[in-house]
Design an enzyme around this catalytic site. Structure first.
Site, short mmCIF file in Angstrom:
data_model
loop_
_atom_site.label_atom_id
_atom_site.label_comp_id
_atom_site.label_asym_id
_atom_site.label_seq_id
_atom_site.Cartn_x
_atom_site.Cartn_y
_atom_site.Cartn_z
N LYS A 289 0.80 -1.22 0.00
CA LYS A 289 0.00 0.00 0.00
C LYS A 289 0.83 1.27 0.00
CE LYS A 289 -4.16 -1.96 2.08
NZ LYS A 289 -5.21 -1.82 3.12
N ALA B 32 1.27 0.03 12.30
CA ALA B 32 1.59 1.34 11.73
C ALA B 32 1.83 1.26 10.23
CB ALA B 32 2.80 1.93 12.44
N ASP C 157 -10.10 2.60 2.16
CA ASP C 157 -10.10 1.93 3.46
C ASP C 157 -10.66 2.82 4.56
OD1 ASP C 157 -9.08 -0.55 2.75
OD2 ASP C 157 -6.99 0.06 3.03
#
Length: 286
Positions: free
Chosen positions: A74, A137, A110
């Site tokens: 991502k 994280a 998301d």
């Protein structure tokens, strides 16, 4: 509004992908919208940037018309993208990609998908700011933390790499303005079960508990949960993760990430095709 196509070549980029329910969801969306197409899995292990770039160039050439991105890419795809939606730019991670006149765009669905499902499970309570502990994280944690900050929450981020949690909070503070009262602070991983004041919501944004390592949990087995806390696990396979078992044994309300997966997928699908599938009628459990 994207231009209509006679066939939509869609897919998911990540690793590993054997657990993914995304093909099932998107094939259902295609049927609901009366569209022809396919949704494929593109597994690219870490350490293979040339393979990652090859898929992105296929997207740029519109051999692929839309890509979702999941763990661990991502953030890794960011250098090859040309443009970002405001949310994706602020979050610093993407999960939805497409091409427009040769330029690669990144979005993050998301964040709204998480908030939608949080409110679906926990009702009016979730519409008011509280204190949250986010475990992890990475890209998913960035989206969750951003969504909560935008809703005015106080968020503590605990990660096994403390510098990564500190970087996440600093980046989100610098990238976007948040409502008064919103706060992000890092926490050493070892202190996640002893945070004071205790959190009202615990969110697992790590892969711990995901198949095939379903026996793992981000919460210490001997540690008590904060009383009255809610627990949300982004992992949805297995449906009942070890974390959810621990939370429910402690009498807490808990939910997995299936509804978030459905909501973020529907938003991505609308971005690619212009069709908004009726997500309210989809099953809410794997």
């Amino acid at each position: 509004m994207p231009s209509p196509r006679t066939f939509y070549a869609l897919g998911l980029l990540g690793y590993p992908l054997s657990h993914s329910r995304s093909p099932e969801l998107h094939r259902g969306f295609l049927r609901r919208c009366g569209l022809a197409g396919e949704y494929r899995l593109y597994e690219v292990p870490p350490g293979h940037p040339e393979a990652l770039r090859a898929h992105l160039e296929a997207l740029r050439r519109e051999e692929i018309h839309g890509l979702n991105v999941t763990i661990p890419h991502k953030q890794r795809v960011l250098p090859w993208l040309d443009d970002f939606t405001p949310a994706a730019a602020a979050i610093g991670a993407v999960n939805t990609l497409w091409a427009d006149h040769g330029r690669l765009w990144g979005d993050n669905t998301d964040a709204p998908g998480f908030l939608h499902d949080l409110q679906a499970h926990f009702g009016a309570w979730a519409t008011r700011p509280h204190r949250a502990l986010v475990l992890g994280a990475g890209g998913a944690a960035r989206a969750v933390t951003y969504a909560l900050l935008q809703a005015g929450w106080e968020v503590t981020v605990a990660a096994r790499q403390p510098a990564q949690a500190a970087t996440l909070c600093a980046a989100l503070k610098a990238a976007a303005s948040h409502p008064s009262g919103a706060l992000c602070r890092p926490l050493p991983w070892a202190q996640r079960a002893t945070l004071l004041p205790p959190p009202d919501l615990i969110v697992n944004a790590t892969p711990l508990g995901m198949a095939p390592r379903a026996e793992t949990s981000p919460w210490p087995s001997a540690a008590a949960f904060p009383p009255q806390a809610r627990v949300y696990d982004l992992v949805y396979n297995p449906a009942e993760t070890r974390l959810l078992q621990q939370a429910r044994a402690a009498g807490l309300a808990a939910a997995n990430g299936w509804g978030m997966l459905v909501a973020q997928a529907a938003l991505a699908f609308r971005r690619w095709t212009g069709c908004a599938p009726l997500v309210d009628n989809l099953p809410q459990k794997p």
